[in-house]
Enzyme design. Structure first.
Site, PDB file in Angstrom:
ATOM      1  CG  HIS A 297      -1.970   1.028   1.196  1.00 45.70           C
ATOM      2  ND1 HIS A 297      -1.705   2.350   1.479  1.00 45.70           N
ATOM      3  CD2 HIS A 297      -3.284   0.958   0.860  1.00 45.70           C
ATOM      4  CE1 HIS A 297      -2.824   3.045   1.323  1.00 45.70           C
ATOM      5  NE2 HIS A 297      -3.792   2.220   0.951  1.00 45.70           N
TER       6      HIS A 297
ATOM      7  NE  ARG B 293      -5.894  -0.970  -0.438  1.00 42.63           N
ATOM      8  CZ  ARG B 293      -6.734  -1.664   0.280  1.00 42.63           C
ATOM      9  NH1 ARG B 293      -6.629  -2.976   0.324  1.00 42.63           N
ATOM     10  NH2 ARG B 293      -7.684  -1.081   0.976  1.00 42.63           N
TER      11      ARG B 293
ATOM     12  CE  LYS C  87      -9.572  -0.134  -2.742  1.00 40.29           C
ATOM     13  NZ  LYS C  87     -10.200  -0.633  -1.552  1.00 40.29           N
TER      14      LYS C  87
ATOM     15  CG  ASP D  60      -7.372   9.234  -1.828  1.00 36.80           C
ATOM     16  OD1 ASP D  60      -7.202  10.465  -1.770  1.00 36.80           O
ATOM     17  OD2 ASP D  60      -7.743   8.546  -0.854  1.00 36.80           O
TER      18      ASP D  60
ATOM     19  CB  CYS E 219      -4.175  11.451   0.508  1.00 35.15           C
ATOM     20  SG  CYS E 219      -4.740   9.749   0.487  1.00 35.15           S
ATOM     21  CE1 TYR E 220      -3.076   6.143  -0.429  1.00 33.77           C
ATOM     22  CE2 TYR E 220      -4.823   6.078  -2.067  1.00 33.77           C
ATOM     23  CZ  TYR E 220      -4.337   5.727  -0.827  1.00 33.77           C
ATOM     24  OH  TYR E 220      -5.090   4.967   0.018  1.00 33.77           O
TER      25      TYR E 220
ATOM     26  CG  ASP F   2     -10.585  10.387  -2.079  1.00 36.09           C
ATOM     27  OD1 ASP F   2     -10.327  10.165  -3.257  1.00 36.09           O
ATOM     28  OD2 ASP F   2     -11.001   9.495  -1.298  1.00 36.09           O
TER      29      ASP F   2
ATOM     30  CG  ASP G 198     -10.204  15.419   4.491  1.00 31.80           C
ATOM     31  OD1 ASP G 198      -8.968  15.504   4.388  1.00 31.80           O
ATOM     32  OD2 ASP G 198     -10.877  14.552   3.880  1.00 31.80           O
TER      33      ASP G 198
ATOM     34  CG  HIS H 128      -7.996  13.909   1.261  1.00 31.33           C
ATOM     35  ND1 HIS H 128      -8.790  13.347   2.229  1.00 31.33           N
ATOM     36  CD2 HIS H 128      -7.495  12.879   0.522  1.00 31.33           C
ATOM     37  CE1 HIS H 128      -8.800  12.027   2.074  1.00 31.33           C
ATOM     38  NE2 HIS H 128      -8.019  11.715   1.042  1.00 31.33           N
TER      39      HIS H 128
HETATM   40  C1  LIG Z   1       2.943   8.828   8.821  1.00 31.80           C
HETATM   41  C2  LIG Z   1       1.713   8.037   8.751  1.00 31.80           C
HETATM   42  C3  LIG Z   1       1.035   7.706  10.000  1.00 31.80           C
HETATM   43  C4  LIG Z   1       1.303   7.637   7.529  1.00 31.80           C
HETATM   44  C5  LIG Z   1       0.052   6.976   7.189  1.00 31.80           C
HETATM   45  C6  LIG Z   1       0.220   6.241   5.902  1.00 31.80           C
HETATM   46  C7  LIG Z   1      -1.082   5.784   5.302  1.00 31.80           C
HETATM   47  C8  LIG Z   1      -1.864   6.779   4.498  1.00 31.80           C
HETATM   48  C9  LIG Z   1      -1.469   4.529   5.443  1.00 31.80           C
HETATM   49  C10 LIG Z   1      -2.698   4.065   4.785  1.00 31.80           C
HETATM   50  C11 LIG Z   1      -3.250   2.842   5.438  1.00 31.80           C
HETATM   51  C12 LIG Z   1      -4.305   2.116   4.608  1.00 31.80           C
HETATM   52  C13 LIG Z   1      -4.192   0.652   4.493  1.00 31.80           C
HETATM   53  C14 LIG Z   1      -5.274   2.749   3.998  1.00 31.80           C
HETATM   54  C15 LIG Z   1      -6.284   2.058   3.145  1.00 31.80           C
HETATM   55  O1  LIG Z   1      -7.380   2.795   3.129  1.00 31.80           O
HETATM   56  P1  LIG Z   1      -8.572   2.514   2.099  1.00 31.80           P
HETATM   57  O2  LIG Z   1      -8.799   1.069   1.920  1.00 31.80           O
HETATM   58  O3  LIG Z   1      -9.698   3.369   2.588  1.00 31.80           O
HETATM   59  O4  LIG Z   1      -7.999   3.222   0.801  1.00 31.80           O
HETATM   60  P2  LIG Z   1      -7.547   2.627  -0.614  1.00 31.80           P
HETATM   61  O5  LIG Z   1      -8.757   2.091  -1.270  1.00 31.80           O
HETATM   62  O6  LIG Z   1      -7.021   3.841  -1.313  1.00 31.80           O
HETATM   63  O7  LIG Z   1      -6.482   1.592  -0.357  1.00 31.80           O
HETATM   64 ZN   LIG Z   2      -7.075   9.845   0.658  1.00 29.57          ZN
END
Ligand SMILES: CC(C)=CCC/C(C)=C/CC/C(C)=C/COP(=O)(O)OP(=O)(O)O
Ligand SMILES: [Zn+2]
Length: 408
Positions: free
Chosen positions: A229, A272, A275, A278, A280-281, A333, A340, A343
């Protein structure tokens, strides 16, 4: 599947094949439709040759409103208060907006109230210390960068708190009795290196543990045997960089996995495989690429560009500017989502990464749109300004490293 037709020189990212299975889900199709609509509206309105604008004033007003509410923090039970401080002050530094002196003092005093009597920071005053708000508080205090802010941090106690979260196998737990994952290693390494409390034993076994989290896909998972991820990949790789052990990981497969998370039609990144995109990535994934670039550069990789990162920087800027700006300020996002501070912080951080190529002696700006779109640079390891990192290093660097065995 419909294709985005006019995106400004994006041939490298355009689909040739309408039948790729990765974009077959209903959800994915809905996102593509709304993104494509936004891109085509933008290009129709602007006759195809105008550039997207960053709505600076609106984002500033959203962030400043958030800043005013930080002072309500004593009455609020929210467990992410140091995060809010960090997301907002980092957003402001990216937008190059100075923070008034009395606000700097208010934030420093608030973060001081979040510091646990035994060290580290909790999610709010009176809460248990946790590695995530500890990382956020240290980052926010370093951005504030005043002596008052630096002196909030009780370094010997912070060191003791960090050591209490270390497992014998090199992994880190987020808090006492809490979960173990790669965020812990990153948060601990970040706080420890910025404040100069690191000892030679502190991270023993940690690089080897992080490498166990690299999956068959090439990215990094939260813990061994889980799914790769972007959030964990950034944390794991940035931690290896801080510990000077990045060569321990399979760089090529990590690079391949990360670059393939940039989405062809949207231009933004997914977290990932299979998916959705977003905003934030834009930081978690794109922010890993300067770190990989640096390693390959040190290895003398001849094929490496001396002008740009290994992703489509223009396409990412288009995604953030056209699809992620909330109409009344703040960033999101994806289209249809609410704004928020998280983001807002990470869309702006990713935009900054995409705008600035900083490769040793080669520095280039690639700012899409008017020059006023340019943000301040961000440090790809800590995600605070490079100047804040240098200043924290000089302030804490002259202080002695506390001895873990000294009495409380
Ligand atoms: C420094 C620090 C604490 C960093 C955090 C890093 C971070 C953003 C980790 C994400 C964890 C995670 C598995 C999200 C999946 O969310 P989802 O399933 O809602 O999103 P997706 O569909 O995009 O994977
Ligand atoms: Zn996000």
């Amino acid at each position: 599947m419909a294709l985005r037709s006019q995106a400004g020189g994006r041939n490298a990212l355009r689909f040739e094949d309408d039948d790729l299975a990765t974009h077959s889900s209903l959800e994915q199709e809905k996102v593509e439709e709304s993104v494509e609509q936004l891109y085509s509206n933008f290009h129709r309105r602007s006759d195809g040759d105008a550039d997207p604008v960053l709505h600076r004033e609106k984002h500033l007003s959203y962030l400043k409103k958030g800043l005013r509410h930080l002072s309500d923090a004593y009455e609020c039970l929210d467990a992410s208060r140091p995060w809010l401080c960090y997301w907002i002050v980092h957003g402001l530094e990216l937008l190059e907006e100075p923070i008034p002196e009395e606000t700097v003092t208010d934030i420093a005093q608030f973060l001081s109230a979040c510091q646990h009597p035994n060290g580290g920071f909790g999610g709010g005053p009176g809460q248990l210390a946790h590695l995530a708000p500890t990382y956020a508080a240290v980052n926010a205090l370093c951005i504030l960068g005043t002596e008052e802010a630096y002196n909030v941090i009780d370094r010997p106690k912070l060191q003791r708190f960090l050591l209490s979260a270390k497992r014998p196998d090199g992994a880190w737990i987020m808090h006492q009795g809490g979960e173990e994952d790669v965020r812990g290693a990153y948060c601990a390494a970040s706080a420890a290196t910025l404040t100069n409390i690191i000892t030679p034993e502190m991270f023993e076994g940690t690089p080897e543990w992080i490498v166990r989290c690299q999956t068959y896909e090439g990215g990094i998972a939260g813990v061994p045997e889980m799914e790769a991820h972007g959030g964990y990949t950034f944390c794991g790789y940035a931690a290896l960089v801080m510990l000077g052990r990045e060569r321990l990981i399979d760089t090529k497969s990590l690079l391949r996995w990360t670059v393939n998370r940039q989405m062809r039609l949207e231009g933004g990144f997914q977290g990932r495989t299979n998916k959705l995109v977003d905003g934030c990535y834009s930081f978690w994934q794109a922010g890993t690429l300067p770190l990989l670039h640096r390693v390959l550069m040190m290895e003398g990789d001849e094929a490496l560009s001396k002008e740009s990162w290994m992703f489509h920087q223009g396409a990412l800027q288009e995604y953030v500017l056209i699809c992620c700006q909330f109409i009344s300020g703040g960033l999101i996002d994806k289209p249809g989502k609410a704004r928020d501070f998280y983001h807002t912080c990470y869309c702006l951080s990713g935009l900054s990464i995409a705008q600035h190529f900083i490769g040793g002696k080669y520095n280039h700006s690639h700012v899409l749109g008017p020059t006023q779109n340019e943000l301040h640079a961000t440090h790809p390891v800590y995600n605070i300004s490079p100047e804040a990192v240098v200043q924290a290093n000089s302030y804490f660097g002259v202080l002695p490293v506390p001895s873990p065995n000294s009495a409380a």
